[in-house]
Motif scaffolding. Structure first.
Motif, PDB file in Angstrom:
ATOM      1  N   UNK A 171      22.175  17.039  29.438  1.00 32.83           N
ATOM      2  CA  UNK A 171      24.025  17.522  29.958  1.00 32.83           C
ATOM      3  C   UNK A 171      23.923  15.834  29.919  1.00 32.83           C
ATOM      4  N   UNK A 172      25.316  15.806  29.714  1.00 31.50           N
ATOM      5  CA  UNK A 172      26.190  14.755  29.139  1.00 31.50           C
ATOM      6  C   UNK A 172      27.338  15.082  30.681  1.00 31.50           C
ATOM      7  N   UNK A 173      27.744  13.831  31.399  1.00 35.15           N
ATOM      8  CA  UNK A 173      28.178  13.842  32.624  1.00 35.15           C
ATOM      9  C   UNK A 173      28.723  12.665  32.637  1.00 35.15           C
TER      10      UNK A 173
ATOM     11  N   UNK B 197      23.745  17.598  21.754  1.00 33.93           N
ATOM     12  CA  UNK B 197      24.159  18.300  22.768  1.00 33.93           C
ATOM     13  C   UNK B 197      24.506  19.479  23.045  1.00 33.93           C
ATOM     14  N   UNK B 198      25.493  19.960  22.639  1.00 34.16           N
ATOM     15  CA  UNK B 198      26.203  21.027  22.535  1.00 34.16           C
ATOM     16  C   UNK B 198      26.070  22.076  22.149  1.00 34.16           C
ATOM     17  N   UNK B 199      25.226  23.477  22.664  1.00 33.71           N
ATOM     18  CA  UNK B 199      24.629  24.594  21.486  1.00 33.71           C
ATOM     19  C   UNK B 199      25.866  25.446  21.698  1.00 33.71           C
ATOM     20  N   UNK B 200      25.677  26.322  20.523  1.00 34.14           N
ATOM     21  CA  UNK B 200      26.072  27.586  20.086  1.00 34.14           C
ATOM     22  C   UNK B 200      26.713  28.088  21.561  1.00 34.14           C
ATOM     23  N   UNK B 201      25.836  28.266  22.375  1.00 33.34           N
ATOM     24  CA  UNK B 201      26.823  28.850  23.966  1.00 33.34           C
ATOM     25  C   UNK B 201      27.019  27.887  24.901  1.00 33.34           C
ATOM     26  N   UNK B 202      27.266  26.295  24.889  1.00 33.50           N
ATOM     27  CA  UNK B 202      27.417  25.720  25.646  1.00 33.50           C
ATOM     28  C   UNK B 202      29.256  25.722  26.445  1.00 33.50           C
ATOM     29  N   UNK B 203      29.128  25.215  27.004  1.00 32.83           N
ATOM     30  CA  UNK B 203      30.577  24.918  28.276  1.00 32.83           C
ATOM     31  C   UNK B 203      30.477  23.709  27.957  1.00 32.83           C
ATOM     32  N   UNK B 204      31.747  23.171  28.300  1.00 36.91           N
ATOM     33  CA  UNK B 204      32.609  21.815  28.400  1.00 36.91           C
ATOM     34  C   UNK B 204      33.324  22.414  29.452  1.00 36.91           C
ATOM     35  N   UNK B 205      32.761  21.875  31.033  1.00 38.20           N
ATOM     36  CA  UNK B 205      34.316  21.907  32.038  1.00 38.20           C
ATOM     37  C   UNK B 205      34.076  20.548  33.095  1.00 38.20           C
ATOM     38  N   UNK B 206      35.552  20.636  33.554  1.00 39.34           N
ATOM     39  CA  UNK B 206      36.056  19.412  34.267  1.00 39.34           C
ATOM     40  C   UNK B 206      35.416  19.332  35.826  1.00 39.34           C
ATOM     41  N   UNK B 207      35.134  17.986  36.262  1.00 37.08           N
ATOM     42  CA  UNK B 207      34.723  18.310  37.123  1.00 37.08           C
ATOM     43  C   UNK B 207      34.913  18.824  38.252  1.00 37.08           C
TER      44      UNK B 207
ATOM     45  N   UNK C 274      27.440  27.216  35.243  1.00 36.01           N
ATOM     46  CA  UNK C 274      26.947  26.188  35.426  1.00 36.01           C
ATOM     47  C   UNK C 274      25.570  26.461  34.542  1.00 36.01           C
ATOM     48  N   UNK C 275      24.495  27.283  33.775  1.00 35.86           N
ATOM     49  CA  UNK C 275      23.319  27.088  33.353  1.00 35.86           C
ATOM     50  C   UNK C 275      23.693  26.962  32.030  1.00 35.86           C
ATOM     51  N   UNK C 276      25.264  27.249  31.842  1.00 34.69           N
ATOM     52  CA  UNK C 276      25.832  26.962  29.902  1.00 34.69           C
ATOM     53  C   UNK C 276      26.333  26.184  30.064  1.00 34.69           C
ATOM     54  N   UNK C 277      26.977  25.385  31.180  1.00 32.90           N
ATOM     55  CA  UNK C 277      27.736  24.129  30.807  1.00 32.90           C
ATOM     56  C   UNK C 277      26.470  22.622  30.793  1.00 32.90           C
ATOM     57  N   UNK C 278      26.499  22.169  29.428  1.00 34.68           N
ATOM     58  CA  UNK C 278      25.760  20.849  28.688  1.00 34.68           C
ATOM     59  C   UNK C 278      27.232  19.348  28.856  1.00 34.68           C
ATOM     60  N   UNK C 279      28.357  19.591  28.994  1.00 31.87           N
ATOM     61  CA  UNK C 279      28.626  18.701  28.944  1.00 31.87           C
ATOM     62  C   UNK C 279      30.281  19.129  30.605  1.00 31.87           C
TER      63      UNK C 279
END
Length: 391
Positions: free
Chosen positions: A29-31, A48-58, A69-74
């Protein structure tokens, strides 16, 4: 009019290290404090990003469900409070969290995580004090190397625990069982034969496990609980292994001691050693010790890479150490059998091992009695692999 572009590319080897983590079942996971667009681009380049990964802001973290939350990688636009929330949420899901960081604002998350990793070059003193580990070259690849070596060490510990529990259970069944079956006038092992067993088959195979190299495939196995030394499948494997070994050793003694069906007898070649008077109980002991040698010297090859077939594991790095150390045990065993002056010298100083030379036929019987435990366990491992059960 012109444009100036500044790029800070990832270090060499980072993408490969991320891929190694994925194959090992580790979620990377990238923070970052950068924008979501920048973070997403870098994460995509590093795989780092997978097909179903999410990118969210803090600021969006509190609104995420557990599944999201489990799908977030960034995580982008993150401040120190968000890092604390991220670590806490992962731990609430019973995840083992390793956190890397180099700044003062990373200190709290480093301290809260299960394994805090600080950067040794760019890291602040506060981050280093809060962390459990300091990476001296600031490379993510070094962290992955550490995980690889750690898995190798954990595997060594598991297999050493297995080896010594298994051989002690196996010998206890044979020797304590004999106390209730054999006449009181018969001593299965002399004191020096017992010492010989401890000094050879109990020591050198275990040393081979200690000095083994980490498997190149260590990062392909799933993560394990650090307290998961003897798992349920491994315990079942051990019970079967101990039973087959005890059967082989006990049968060697029984067939020789009783002369049942004339399968094993005392032959003229057995009388050609230093000890010219050979009784059935004495030969039965040497036959049994030979089977124990065969079993305990091969069990380390079977369990060394316990989830691999032995034909594959012997091609792994470090196998030569096994052959050297176990070869010393065979040299000692054969020396006591066939180098008669050695027995004479040892006997003259009170070291009475009472070894006699075995015939080629005797060795064939010993090998046949050891085979069920050797081949049987390999076949059982094959069955487990077909059912996707790891030991």
């Amino acid at each position: 009019m012109g444009f100036a572009c500044i790029v800070d590319p990832p270090r060499d080897g980072v993408r490969e290290a991320v891929d190694a983590c994925h194959s090992a079942g580790i979620n990377v996971v990238m923070i970052t404090g950068d924008s979501a667009a920048t973070a997403k681009t870098i994460a995509r380049n590093l795989n780092i990003l997978g097909p179903n990964s999410l990118v969210v802001e803090g600021g969006q973290i509190p609104e995420l469900s557990d599944d999201e939350f489990a799908r977030v990688n960034v995580f982008a636009r993150v401040n120190p409070e968000h890092k604390q929330i991220i670590v806490e949420r992962y731990q609430s899901q019973r995840k083992v969290v390793a956190m890397t960081g180099d700044g003062v604002n990373d200190a709290l998350a480093l301290a809260m995580s299960d394994a805090g990793v600080a950067m040794g070059i760019t890291g602040t003193d506060v981050a280093k004090e809060a962390a459990d580990i300091v990476i001296t070259d600031d490379s993510f690849a070094s962290i992955v190397t550490g995980v690889h070596e750690g898995r190798g060490l954990f595997s060594k510990i598991r297999m050493m625990v297995y080896f010594y529990i298994a051989i002690n259970l196996f010998e206890s069944i044979v020797f304590f069982g004999a106390m209730f079956i054999l006449p009181s006038t018969i001593t299965m092992l002399t004191p020096w034969q017992s010492l010989y067993l401890v000094a050879t088959t109990h020591s050198f195979p275990g040393l081979a496990l200690v000095f083994d190299k980490t498997s190149p495939h260590a990062m392909e196995e799933r993560p394990r609980d650090s307290e998961e030394i003897i798992t349920r499948p491994l315990a079942v494997f051990m019970v079967l292994n101990v039973a087959l070994m005890a059967f082989g050793a006990a049968m060697a003694y029984f067939l020789t001691y009783t002369g049942w069906l004339g399968i094993v007898d005392i032959y003229p070649e057995n009388l050609e050693g230093f000890y010219t008077i050979v009784t059935r109980p004495a030969k039965a002991t040497i036959m049994m010790l030979t089977v124990i040698l065969l079993l305990e010297s091969t069990i380390v090859f079977i369990i060394r890479r316990i989830n691999m077939p032995v034909t594959k594991s012997i091609r792994e790095p470090g196998t030569i150490r096994y052959f050297v150390l176990i070869g010393l045990v065979y040299i000692a065993h054969l020396g006591l059998m066939y180098i008669y002056p050695a027995q004479e010298i040892l006997d003259s100083v009170g070291l009475k091992f009472y070894f006699m030379p075995l015939t080629m036929y005797d060795w064939v019987i010993c090998i046949l009695l050891a085979l069920p435990a050797i081949v049987g366990m390999e076949l059982y491992k094959r069955r487990l692999r077909k059912n996707n059960i790891t030991l």
